[in-house]
Design an enzyme around this catalytic site. Structure first.
Site, PDB file in Angstrom:
ATOM      1  N   GLY A  76       0.818  -1.213   0.000  1.00 27.80           N
ATOM      2  CA  GLY A  76       0.000   0.000   0.000  1.00 27.80           C
ATOM      3  C   GLY A  76       0.845   1.254   0.000  1.00 27.80           C
ATOM      4  N   ASN A  77       0.184   2.383   0.206  1.00 30.32           N
ATOM      5  CA  ASN A  77       0.907   3.659   0.263  1.00 30.32           C
ATOM      6  C   ASN A  77       0.232   4.569   1.276  1.00 30.32           C
ATOM      7  OD1 ASN A  77      -1.044   5.559  -1.172  1.00 30.32           O
ATOM      8  ND2 ASN A  77      -0.854   3.896  -2.660  1.00 30.32           N
ATOM      9  N   ARG A  78       0.815   5.722   1.501  1.00 30.85           N
ATOM     10  CA  ARG A  78       0.405   6.595   2.607  1.00 30.85           C
ATOM     11  C   ARG A  78      -0.687   7.600   2.259  1.00 30.85           C
ATOM     12  NH1 ARG A  78       4.074   5.961   6.660  1.00 30.85           N
ATOM     13  NH2 ARG A  78       6.142   5.233   6.059  1.00 30.85           N
TER      14      ARG A  78
END
Ligand code: CTP
Ligand code: CA
Length: 228
Positions: free
Chosen positions: A33-35
Site C-alpha cells: 500500500g501507500n500513505r
C-alpha cells in the site's frame, strides 16, 4: 457560505474524482500500500458539490466519511479503481485522478496466508499495473470513449519538481497536472497542501501552502473554462 464568483459554476457538470491509495494483495491478510489519506480527493469532491457538480468519488481505502451529496464507489486495488473510473468516466465532463495508484502489484496473489518456514522468505514477484490516467488520455486522443473534456492528474515529485512535472504532463497527455512539493511535513495525511498546477495549454499556477480545499478550488477554477 458563499464562494464569490464561483458558486454553481459546475452546475449540470458530471465529475469523477479518484482518492486515496490502492492496496495490492499479497495474500488474504497482507498488501502493498501507500500513505495516501484521501484528504485531497475528498476536498475536491466537497468543493465540486459546493459548486453544483454531480460528483462520483472513487475511494481507495480511505478512512473518511462519505461527503454529503456524493456518489462514493469504494475500491481496493488498482485494477478495481481502473474499472470504477472507466465506467464513471463514460458519463463525465471531467476526471481528476487524485488517487495514489500502486505502480506494481504482486504477480500472484496467494490464496492462503504465507507462513514462516525454516527456508526463509520467498521474494515477491511484481507486475506493472495499468496507467489509468495515461490510458484515459490516450483513448480520448484516439477519438475513443470515454472522452471527458478535462482530465487532470496529481504527482508528488522531488528534485527538479517542475521539470519532472512538465515531462509527466506531456507523457500522460492530460490537461492539468497538480505537482505537489513533497517534504516539509506536507502532502500525506495533513490538512494543508502546496503545489504548482501545470497546464498543458497555459502558464503554471502556484498555490502556496493552504488547506486542501484551496488547492481543490484552484483545480476547479482551471477546469471550468476548459468545459464547453
Ligand atoms: N496514475 C494512474 N495509474 C497508475 C499510476 C498513476 O492513473 N498506474 C495517475 C495518478 O493517479 C496520478 C498520476 O497518474 O494522477 C501521476 O502519478 P505518478 O505516480 O506521479 O506517475 P507515474 O507515471 O506512476 O510516475 P512515477 O514513476 O513518478 O511514479
Ligand atoms: Ca507512480
Amino acid at each position: 457560505l458563499v464562494l464569490a464568483g464561483r458558486e454553481r459554476d459546475l452546475a449540470g457538470r458530471r465529475v469523477v474524482i479518484s482518492a486515496g491509495g490502492t492496496r495490492e494483495a499479497i495474500d488474504p491478510v497482507r498488501y502493498i500500500g501507500n500513505r495516501s489519506s484521501g484528504l485531497q480527493g475528498y476536498a475536491l469532491a466537497r468543493t465540486a458539490v459546493a459548486r453544483g457538480a454531480e460528483v462520483t468519488l472513487v475511494a481507495a481505502n480511505v478512512a473518511l466519511p462519505d461527503p454529503a451529496g456524493v456518489t462514493v464507489l469504494r475500491v481496493e486495488s488498482a485494477l478495481e479503481l481502473r474499472a470504477a473510473v472507466f465506467e464513471a468516466a463514460a458519463r463525465a465532463d471531467a476526471v481528476v485522478m487524485a488517487a495514489a495508484v500502486a505502480d506494481f502489484r504482486p504477480a500472484e496473489r496467494s490464496g492462503s496466508k504465507i507462513k514462516k518456514t525454516s527456508a526463509g522468505p520467498e521474494p515477491i514477484r511484481l507486475t506493472e499495473n495499468p496507467d489509468i490516467l495515461a490510458e484515459l488520455c490516450e483513448r480520448r486522443r484516439q477519438g475513443g470513449e470515454p472522452a471527458p473534456e478535462v482530465i487532470a492528474g496529481f504527482a508528488a515529485e522531488t528534485d527538479d519538481v517542475l521539470a519532472n512535472g512538465r515531462a509527466k504532463l506531456a507523457r500522460k497527455g492530460c490537461d492539468l497536472l497538480v505537482v505537489n512539493q513533497v517534504g516539509e511535513g506536507l502532502a500525506f495525511g495533513t490538512p494543508d497542501n502546496a503545489a504548482v498546477v501545470l497546464v498543458a495549454d497555459g502558464e503554471p499556477v502556484e498555490v502556496p501552502r493552504a488547506p486542501k480545499e484551496v488547492l481543490a478550488d484552484v483545480v476547479w477554477d482551471l477546469v471550468v473554462p476548459r468545459l464547453s
